[in-house]
Design a protein around this motif. Structure first.
Motif, PDB file in Angstrom:
ATOM      1  N   PHE A 121       0.836  -1.202   0.000  1.00  0.00           N
ATOM      2  CA  PHE A 121       0.000   0.000   0.000  1.00  0.00           C
ATOM      3  C   PHE A 121       0.871   1.253   0.000  1.00  0.00           C
ATOM      4  N   LEU A 122       1.859   1.300   0.899  1.00  0.00           N
ATOM      5  CA  LEU A 122       2.700   2.494   1.012  1.00  0.00           C
ATOM      6  C   LEU A 122       3.580   2.708  -0.217  1.00  0.00           C
ATOM      7  N   GLU A 123       3.834   1.643  -0.967  1.00  0.00           N
ATOM      8  CA  GLU A 123       4.660   1.765  -2.166  1.00  0.00           C
ATOM      9  C   GLU A 123       3.840   2.018  -3.425  1.00  0.00           C
ATOM     10  N   SER A 124       2.518   2.090  -3.288  1.00  0.00           N
ATOM     11  CA  SER A 124       1.667   2.307  -4.452  1.00  0.00           C
ATOM     12  C   SER A 124       1.529   3.798  -4.757  1.00  0.00           C
ATOM     13  N   GLU A 125       1.032   4.102  -5.943  1.00  0.00           N
ATOM     14  CA  GLU A 125       0.827   5.486  -6.371  1.00  0.00           C
ATOM     15  C   GLU A 125      -0.502   5.982  -5.813  1.00  0.00           C
ATOM     16  N   ARG A 126      -0.418   6.756  -4.719  1.00  0.00           N
ATOM     17  CA  ARG A 126      -1.638   7.225  -4.079  1.00  0.00           C
ATOM     18  C   ARG A 126      -1.469   8.665  -3.599  1.00  0.00           C
ATOM     19  N   SER A 127      -2.573   9.246  -3.150  1.00  0.00           N
ATOM     20  CA  SER A 127      -2.546  10.599  -2.592  1.00  0.00           C
ATOM     21  C   SER A 127      -2.187  10.534  -1.112  1.00  0.00           C
ATOM     22  N   PHE A 128      -0.929  10.356  -0.829  1.00  0.00           N
ATOM     23  CA  PHE A 128      -0.486  10.275   0.568  1.00  0.00           C
ATOM     24  C   PHE A 128      -0.342  11.685   1.140  1.00  0.00           C
ATOM     25  N   ASN A 129      -1.495  12.319   1.356  1.00  0.00           N
ATOM     26  CA  ASN A 129      -1.443  13.680   1.886  1.00  0.00           C
ATOM     27  C   ASN A 129      -0.844  13.723   3.281  1.00  0.00           C
ATOM     28  N   LEU A 130      -1.190  12.732   4.105  1.00  0.00           N
ATOM     29  CA  LEU A 130      -0.650  12.679   5.460  1.00  0.00           C
ATOM     30  C   LEU A 130      -0.685  11.238   5.959  1.00  0.00           C
ATOM     31  N   VAL A 131       0.410  10.811   6.570  1.00  0.00           N
ATOM     32  CA  VAL A 131       0.467   9.517   7.258  1.00  0.00           C
ATOM     33  C   VAL A 131       0.614   9.804   8.748  1.00  0.00           C
ATOM     34  N   VAL A 132      -0.293   9.244   9.541  1.00  0.00           N
ATOM     35  CA  VAL A 132      -0.260   9.409  10.995  1.00  0.00           C
ATOM     36  C   VAL A 132       0.290   8.111  11.584  1.00  0.00           C
TER      37      VAL A 132
ATOM     38  N   GLN B 199      10.407   8.727   6.521  1.00  0.00           N
ATOM     39  CA  GLN B 199      11.336   9.839   6.294  1.00  0.00           C
ATOM     40  C   GLN B 199      12.145   9.643   5.020  1.00  0.00           C
ATOM     41  N   GLU B 200      12.645   8.435   4.828  1.00  0.00           N
ATOM     42  CA  GLU B 200      13.498   8.162   3.670  1.00  0.00           C
ATOM     43  C   GLU B 200      12.747   8.286   2.348  1.00  0.00           C
ATOM     44  N   ASN B 201      11.433   8.056   2.388  1.00  0.00           N
ATOM     45  CA  ASN B 201      10.638   8.096   1.160  1.00  0.00           C
ATOM     46  C   ASN B 201       9.843   9.382   1.001  1.00  0.00           C
ATOM     47  N   GLY B 202      10.109  10.355   1.848  1.00  0.00           N
ATOM     48  CA  GLY B 202       9.554  11.688   1.659  1.00  0.00           C
ATOM     49  C   GLY B 202       8.072  11.837   1.929  1.00  0.00           C
ATOM     50  N   PHE B 203       7.508  10.983   2.767  1.00  0.00           N
ATOM     51  CA  PHE B 203       6.091  11.108   3.111  1.00  0.00           C
ATOM     52  C   PHE B 203       5.854  12.330   4.000  1.00  0.00           C
ATOM     53  N   ASN B 204       4.706  12.956   3.835  1.00  0.00           N
ATOM     54  CA  ASN B 204       4.215  13.889   4.847  1.00  0.00           C
ATOM     55  C   ASN B 204       3.694  13.034   6.001  1.00  0.00           C
ATOM     56  N   PHE B 205       4.319  13.140   7.164  1.00  0.00           N
ATOM     57  CA  PHE B 205       3.878  12.306   8.277  1.00  0.00           C
ATOM     58  C   PHE B 205       3.999  13.053   9.593  1.00  0.00           C
ATOM     59  N   VAL B 206       3.213  12.589  10.567  1.00  0.00           N
ATOM     60  CA  VAL B 206       3.327  13.056  11.946  1.00  0.00           C
ATOM     61  C   VAL B 206       3.284  11.835  12.846  1.00  0.00           C
ATOM     62  N   VAL B 207       3.809  11.975  14.050  1.00  0.00           N
ATOM     63  CA  VAL B 207       3.782  10.910  15.045  1.00  0.00           C
ATOM     64  C   VAL B 207       2.820  11.319  16.148  1.00  0.00           C
TER      65      VAL B 207
ATOM     66  N   GLY C 105      -5.240  22.180   2.375  1.00  0.00           N
ATOM     67  CA  GLY C 105      -4.344  23.316   2.184  1.00  0.00           C
ATOM     68  C   GLY C 105      -3.514  23.152   0.935  1.00  0.00           C
ATOM     69  N   GLU C 106      -2.334  23.760   0.935  1.00  0.00           N
ATOM     70  CA  GLU C 106      -1.478  23.739  -0.250  1.00  0.00           C
ATOM     71  C   GLU C 106      -0.556  22.529  -0.288  1.00  0.00           C
ATOM     72  N   ASP C 107      -0.415  21.821   0.868  1.00  0.00           N
ATOM     73  CA  ASP C 107       0.463  20.658   0.878  1.00  0.00           C
ATOM     74  C   ASP C 107      -0.112  19.550   0.015  1.00  0.00           C
ATOM     75  N   ASP C 108       0.743  18.816  -0.656  1.00  0.00           N
ATOM     76  CA  ASP C 108       0.295  17.727  -1.525  1.00  0.00           C
ATOM     77  C   ASP C 108       1.208  16.532  -1.329  1.00  0.00           C
ATOM     78  N   GLY C 109       0.658  15.434  -0.792  1.00  0.00           N
ATOM     79  CA  GLY C 109       1.469  14.263  -0.505  1.00  0.00           C
ATOM     80  C   GLY C 109       2.078  13.635  -1.744  1.00  0.00           C
ATOM     81  N   VAL C 110       1.336  13.641  -2.866  1.00  0.00           N
ATOM     82  CA  VAL C 110       1.848  13.034  -4.084  1.00  0.00           C
ATOM     83  C   VAL C 110       3.048  13.821  -4.587  1.00  0.00           C
ATOM     84  N   GLU C 111       2.967  15.163  -4.559  1.00  0.00           N
ATOM     85  CA  GLU C 111       4.088  15.981  -5.010  1.00  0.00           C
ATOM     86  C   GLU C 111       5.306  15.748  -4.129  1.00  0.00           C
ATOM     87  N   ALA C 112       5.087  15.612  -2.823  1.00  0.00           N
ATOM     88  CA  ALA C 112       6.191  15.371  -1.914  1.00  0.00           C
ATOM     89  C   ALA C 112       6.892  14.068  -2.244  1.00  0.00           C
TER      90      ALA C 112
END
Length: 209
Positions: free
Chosen positions: A102-113, A134-142, A197-204
């Motif tokens: 799932f995480l390696e697929s092409e999706r709108s990963f706007n945010l991973v919690v 972090q290594e794969n550039g996801f927008n994420f929070v803990v 907002g303006e953040d875009d997980g796919v662009e990241a």
């Protein structure tokens, strides 16, 4: 403002046993990951202001599929909990592959919690998950869960300790409780910021490649 998403409209969309079964993204997505006993379902129910929309089991590791929920044009993705030793090796491997695919697929990963139990040091699997994000550039929070089990002073000490162990910036980690609602408004605002907002997980993700 957090009111931009009406959680009263949240509903279950679908459940998938394989990442290949999931249709392409059509809207912003927020994905929730964590150990099988971290309290992920409880946090999601608190976010949705529902008692049992996301099934909470007394048996850790019960969720074995990827479950999608939707509110106001935003998808919320409940990934299977990882690291539950009492399941068979084959089942644990299937869950790991399901999460990974799932995480390696092409999706709108706007945010991973990514959820971590505040009462304990991060597990090896927690550390691996944060490294991967972090290594794969996801927008994420803990989101540190079960804060109601600790005093305010102990919460602060654990927050500082876990942040250092995970090597994440201070603005990417916060404290939550499904019992008291602590941190839920902050989580809602983060979801708005990253999904509306303006953040875009796919662009990241594309920029990190």
């Amino acid at each position: 403002m957090a009111e931009d998403i009406n959680y009263n409209k949240v509903h279950f969309v679908a459940s998938y046993g394989k990442a290949s079964q999931i249709p392409p993204s059509t809207c912003p997505e927020v994905s929730f990951v964590g150990r099988s006993n971290v309290g992920k379902s409880s946090i999601m129910n608190k976010l949705f202001n529902r008692r049992s929309l996301v099934k909470v089991s007394s048996t850790p590791g019960k969720t074995s599929n990827i479950n999608f929920f939707e509110a106001d044009g935003v998808h919320f993705v409940d990934l299977p909990g990882y690291g539950f030793a009492q399941r068979s090796k084959g089942e644990r491997e299937r869950w790991a592959n399901l999460i990974g695919d799932f995480l390696e697929s092409e999706r709108s990963f706007n945010l991973v919690v990514s959820l971590v139990d505040i009462r304990h040091d991060p597990s090896k699997l927690d550390l691996q998950m944060i490294d991967y994000l972090q290594e794969n550039g996801f927008n994420f929070v803990v989101a540190l869960t079960k804060a109601d089990k600790l005093s305010k002073g102990a919460q602060g000490k654990q927050l500082a300790s876990i942040r250092k162990q995970l090597h994440v910036p201070a603005d990417r980690i916060f404290v939550t409780s499904s019992q008291t609602g602590q941190g839920i408004d902050h989580l809602k605002q983060l979801i708005v910021d990253y999904c509306l907002g303006e953040d875009d997980g796919v662009e990241a993700l594309e920029e990190s490649e």
